[in-house]
Design a protein around this motif. Structure first.
Motif, PDB file in Angstrom:
ATOM      1  N   ALA A 197     -17.406  -3.327 -22.739  1.00 29.76           N
ATOM      2  CA  ALA A 197     -18.369  -2.235 -22.877  1.00 29.76           C
ATOM      3  C   ALA A 197     -19.480  -3.107 -23.577  1.00 29.76           C
ATOM      4  O   ALA A 197     -20.483  -2.411 -23.743  1.00 29.76           O
ATOM      5  N   ARG A 198     -19.085  -4.100 -24.456  1.00 31.86           N
ATOM      6  CA  ARG A 198     -20.127  -4.675 -25.129  1.00 31.86           C
ATOM      7  C   ARG A 198     -21.476  -5.477 -24.483  1.00 31.86           C
ATOM      8  O   ARG A 198     -22.659  -5.403 -24.854  1.00 31.86           O
ATOM      9  N   PHE A 199     -20.967  -5.456 -23.271  1.00 30.08           N
ATOM     10  CA  PHE A 199     -22.094  -6.203 -22.192  1.00 30.08           C
ATOM     11  C   PHE A 199     -22.635  -5.243 -21.335  1.00 30.08           C
ATOM     12  O   PHE A 199     -23.731  -5.430 -20.745  1.00 30.08           O
ATOM     13  N   LEU A 200     -21.723  -4.197 -20.921  1.00 32.72           N
ATOM     14  CA  LEU A 200     -22.311  -3.366 -19.918  1.00 32.72           C
ATOM     15  C   LEU A 200     -23.088  -2.041 -20.526  1.00 32.72           C
ATOM     16  O   LEU A 200     -22.848  -1.863 -21.662  1.00 32.72           O
ATOM     17  N   LYS A 201     -24.165  -1.965 -19.889  1.00 32.75           N
ATOM     18  CA  LYS A 201     -25.045  -0.957 -20.542  1.00 32.75           C
ATOM     19  C   LYS A 201     -25.209   0.375 -19.702  1.00 32.75           C
ATOM     20  O   LYS A 201     -25.208   0.130 -18.445  1.00 32.75           O
ATOM     21  N   SER A 202     -25.621   1.338 -20.198  1.00 31.14           N
ATOM     22  CA  SER A 202     -25.613   2.493 -19.082  1.00 31.14           C
ATOM     23  C   SER A 202     -26.780   3.241 -19.118  1.00 31.14           C
ATOM     24  O   SER A 202     -27.348   3.224 -20.455  1.00 31.14           O
ATOM     25  N   GLN A 203     -27.462   3.754 -18.382  1.00 32.12           N
ATOM     26  CA  GLN A 203     -28.642   4.569 -18.228  1.00 32.12           C
ATOM     27  C   GLN A 203     -28.524   5.718 -17.677  1.00 32.12           C
ATOM     28  O   GLN A 203     -27.894   5.715 -16.459  1.00 32.12           O
ATOM     29  N   VAL A 232     -24.673   2.005 -14.395  1.00 28.58           N
ATOM     30  CA  VAL A 232     -24.204   1.103 -15.330  1.00 28.58           C
ATOM     31  C   VAL A 232     -24.400  -0.402 -14.945  1.00 28.58           C
ATOM     32  O   VAL A 232     -24.087  -0.844 -13.790  1.00 28.58           O
ATOM     33  N   PHE A 261     -25.683  -4.595 -16.301  1.00 31.36           N
ATOM     34  CA  PHE A 261     -26.007  -5.523 -17.573  1.00 31.36           C
ATOM     35  C   PHE A 261     -27.437  -5.799 -17.743  1.00 31.36           C
ATOM     36  O   PHE A 261     -28.292  -5.192 -16.985  1.00 31.36           O
ATOM     37  N   THR A 262     -27.808  -6.169 -19.197  1.00 26.85           N
ATOM     38  CA  THR A 262     -29.093  -6.550 -19.326  1.00 26.85           C
ATOM     39  C   THR A 262     -29.529  -7.984 -20.137  1.00 26.85           C
ATOM     40  O   THR A 262     -28.707  -8.383 -20.397  1.00 26.85           O
TER      41      THR A 262
END
Length: 103
Positions: free
Chosen positions: A34-40, A48, A50-51
């Protein structure tokens, strides 16, 4: 001439006792956390991914693109490694739940 005294090999073996050895992990295991996965989310849905720099690294390895091994170094075509996605079992579960919802 001054001689350097060396430790006996068995002394070094005693130092290593009790050390925890970890099994080698599969590539990119930490990247899926979850640290690297970002959700919008927006009105149309949710995404879901990465950024930033992690997104570039993930894209290169996920699709098997060409990238430099090190900054200014040689280019290498990485083999495709699926980092994210749905397994056939996941797709079946989603399909069944969607059909149950619509029915």
């Amino acid at each position: 001439m001054h001689r350097v005294k060396r430790a006996h090999p068995s002394a070094r073996l005693r130092e290593k006792m009790g050390r925890i050895r970890r099994k080698p992990q599969a590539m990119f295991v930490k990247l899926r956390t979850a640290r690297f996965l970002k959700s919008q989310s927006d009105a149309r849905g949710i995404t879901v991914g990465f950024t930033g720099r992690v997104a570039r690294l993930a894209r290169v390895h996920h699709y098997g693109e060409t990238d430099q091994v090190a900054p200014g170094g040689p280019a290498y075509r990485y083999p495709a490694r699926k980092l994210l996605g749905f397994t056939p079992a996941d797709r079946q579960i989603i399909r069944d739940r969607l059909l149950a919802y619509l029915a």
